[in-house]
Design an enzyme around this catalytic site. Structure first.
Site, PDB file in Angstrom:
ATOM      1  N   GLN A 137      -4.810  -1.106   9.778  1.00 21.06           N
ATOM      2  CA  GLN A 137      -4.820  -2.437   9.101  1.00 21.06           C
ATOM      3  C   GLN A 137      -5.509  -3.395  10.119  1.00 21.06           C
ATOM      4  O   GLN A 137      -4.998  -3.502  11.258  1.00 21.06           O
ATOM      5  CB  GLN A 137      -3.354  -2.946   8.838  1.00 21.06           C
ATOM      6  CG  GLN A 137      -3.246  -4.195   7.896  1.00 21.06           C
ATOM      7  CD  GLN A 137      -3.891  -4.172   6.636  1.00 21.06           C
ATOM      8  OE1 GLN A 137      -4.006  -3.308   5.853  1.00 21.06           O
ATOM      9  NE2 GLN A 137      -4.369  -5.509   6.201  1.00 21.06           N
TER      10      GLN A 137
ATOM     11  N   LYS B 246       0.807  -1.031   0.120  1.00 22.93           N
ATOM     12  CA  LYS B 246       0.163   0.181   0.038  1.00 22.93           C
ATOM     13  C   LYS B 246       0.716   1.272  -0.016  1.00 22.93           C
ATOM     14  O   LYS B 246       0.575   2.217  -0.919  1.00 22.93           O
ATOM     15  CB  LYS B 246      -1.039   0.037   1.171  1.00 22.93           C
ATOM     16  CG  LYS B 246      -2.067  -1.042   1.103  1.00 22.93           C
ATOM     17  CD  LYS B 246      -2.896  -1.090   2.359  1.00 22.93           C
ATOM     18  CE  LYS B 246      -3.851  -2.359   2.221  1.00 22.93           C
ATOM     19  NZ  LYS B 246      -4.575  -2.609   3.171  1.00 22.93           N
TER      20      LYS B 246
ATOM     21  N   ASP C  30     -11.309   2.801   3.678  1.00 20.79           N
ATOM     22  CA  ASP C  30     -11.822   1.577   3.791  1.00 20.79           C
ATOM     23  C   ASP C  30     -13.098   1.427   3.718  1.00 20.79           C
ATOM     24  O   ASP C  30     -13.657   0.324   3.488  1.00 20.79           O
ATOM     25  CB  ASP C  30     -11.195   0.770   5.325  1.00 20.79           C
ATOM     26  CG  ASP C  30     -10.134  -0.011   5.118  1.00 20.79           C
ATOM     27  OD1 ASP C  30      -9.805  -0.560   4.376  1.00 20.79           O
ATOM     28  OD2 ASP C  30      -9.425  -0.050   6.261  1.00 20.79           O
TER      29      ASP C  30
HETATM   30  N1  GUN Z   1      -7.334  -6.559   6.633  1.00 19.87           N
HETATM   31  C1  GUN Z   1      -7.744  -7.591   5.484  1.00 19.87           C
HETATM   32  N2  GUN Z   1      -8.276  -6.648   4.715  1.00 19.87           N
HETATM   33  C2  GUN Z   1      -8.424  -5.470   5.052  1.00 19.87           C
HETATM   34  C3  GUN Z   1      -8.966  -4.410   4.459  1.00 19.87           C
HETATM   35  O1  GUN Z   1      -9.554  -4.139   3.485  1.00 19.87           O
HETATM   36  N3  GUN Z   1      -8.821  -3.142   5.170  1.00 19.87           N
HETATM   37  C4  GUN Z   1      -7.902  -3.074   6.382  1.00 19.87           C
HETATM   38  N4  GUN Z   1      -7.901  -1.883   7.123  1.00 19.87           N
HETATM   39  N5  GUN Z   1      -7.497  -4.155   6.950  1.00 19.87           N
HETATM   40  C5  GUN Z   1      -7.518  -5.321   6.111  1.00 19.87           C
END
Ligand code: GUN
Length: 296
Positions: free
Chosen positions: A106, A62, A129
Site C-alpha cells: 500500500q 481489500k 497493482d
Molecule cells: N494507494 C492509493 N492507491 C493505491 C493503489 O492503487 N495501490 C497501492 N498499492 N497503493 C495505493
C-alpha cells in the site's frame, strides 16, 4: 452496468460503481472455482507500512473482500520505522511463496523507503497493482498483462455503458503513474482519441470542453465545473478528497457533482463510483495472476 436516473434530474444517468463492482466480483467466482479444482487457491498478500488512516481503511476492505470470495489472504502490518531493507526482505519472501499470487504494498510509504525500489522488487507476475515497469511497458506497447486497478475499473465502467468508445475524444486530467498515464494507455487501446491535461496545461477547461469522455484524477476537490463540460459528456471521477465543510467531514470527487450532473449524460458519484471498482479489479488481477503463474 445499471444506470439509475438521478431523482431530480431524469435526463442524467448515474453510474453505479457499487453495483458494477458486485457484478465483477460475482463474475470471478466460476474462475476461482476452476482454479481451486486444479489445486490453486488464488492468494493475495497486502502489506501496510505505518498508520495512515486512509490506507488502513483501504487495506481492511481489500483483505475482507479477498476472504469473501474464498481466496487466500494474508496481511502484513509493519511499523512506521520499518527500514527499506526489512520491507525488501518481506517482498522477497512473498515473491518466493507459492501460496501467494499477488503482492500489494500500500502506498504511500514512509519517507525512509524508496517507493520505486520497492515496486521494482515485486515480481512482475505477482504485481497485481500493475506498477512494475515491466507491466507499465507491456501496457504502453499495447500488450497489457497486469493493469493498474483504478484505470482498469474506469474502463469497466465505460464499457458497461454499452456505447462504442472508438474515436471518442477522451480527456484525462492528471498524469500520475497510478492513474493518469495508464488510463490514457487503456483509452488508446479502446481506440479513443486521448488528451492528457495536467498541472502545467494552460486553460485545461478549454480542452476538457471538447471531451466526449472526461476522466478526472487530480486530487483537487470539485475542480471540474459544469461549464467545463460539453453537454452530454461522460464523466468518470477518480478523486477521493477528504474535506471539512460547514463543520462536517465529507468525501468529494475532483468533479463538482452537484452541478456537473445536469450537464453530463453519465457520471460517477463519489463515493460509490470508481472506488468500489478499484478493489474488485484488484481481486480480478489476483485471479488472473494465479492463472498466469500456473499456466491455467
Ligand atoms: N494507494 C492509493 N492507491 C493505491 C493503489 O492503487 N495501490 C497501492 N498499492 N497503493 C495505493
Amino acid at each position: 452496468m445499471i444506470m439509475k436516473p438521478i431523482a431530480h434530474s431524469p435526463h442524467v444517468n448515474l453510474i453505479d460503481g457499487r453495483d458494477a463492482a458486485a457484478r465483477l466480483r460475482e463474475s470471478l467466482k466460476p474462475e476461482i472455482e476452476r482454479l481451486k479444482a486444479a489445486g490453486v487457491t488464488p492468494g493475495l498478500a497486502v502489506v501496510l507500512v505505518g498508520e495512515n488512516p486512509a490506507s488502513q481503511v483501504y487495506v481492511k476492505n481489500k483483505v475482507e473482500q479477498t476472504k469473501q470470495l474464498g481466496m487466500h489472504s494474508i496481511e502484513h502490518r509493519l511499523s512506521d520505522s520499518t527500514s527499506q531493507e526489512e520491507l525488501l526482505a518481506l517482498v522477497n519472501r512473498l515473491n518466493n511463496d507459492p501460496a501467494i499470487h499477488g503482492i500489494l504494498v500500500q502506498l504511500p510509504l514512509p519517507k525512509q523507503i524508496s517507493e520505486a525500489a520497492v515496486l521494482a522488487a515485486i515480481h512482475p507476475d505477482k504485481d497485481v497493482d500493475g506498477f512494475h515497469v515491466v507491466n507499465a511497458g507491456q501496457l504502453a506497447v499495447g500488450e497489457p498483462r497486469l493493469v493498474p486497478c483504478t484505470p482498469l475499473g474506469c474502463i469497466h465502467l465505460l464499457k458497461g455503458l454499452g456505447i462504442n468508445l472508438r474515436g471518442l475524444h477522451a480527456v484525462v486530467i492528471g498524469r500520475s503513474n497510478i492513474v493518469g498515464k495508464p488510463m490514457a494507455q487503456l483509452l488508446l487501446q479502446e481506440d479513443c482519441t486521448v488528451t492528457i491535461v495536467h498541472s502545467r496545461t494552460p486553460s485545461p477547461e478549454l480542452l476538457v470542453k471538447q471531451a466526449d469522455i472526461v476522466v478526472a484524477a487530480v486530487g483537487k476537490p470539485r475542480m471540474v465545473k459544469a461549464d467545463w463540460l460539453k453537454p452530454g459528456a461522460i464523466v468518470i471521477d477518480v478523486g477521493i478528497n477528504r474535506i471539512e465543510e460547514n463543520g462536517e467531514k465529507k468525501i468529494v470527487g475532483d468533479v463538482d457533482f452537484a452541478e456537473a450532473q445536469f450537464v453530463a449524460s453519465a457520471i460517477t458519484p463519489v463515493p460509490g463510483g470508481v472506488g468500489p471498482m478499484t478493489i474488485a479489479c484488484l481481486l480480478a488481477n489476483t485471479v488472473k495472476a494465479a492463472a498466469l503463474q500456473h499456466g491455467l
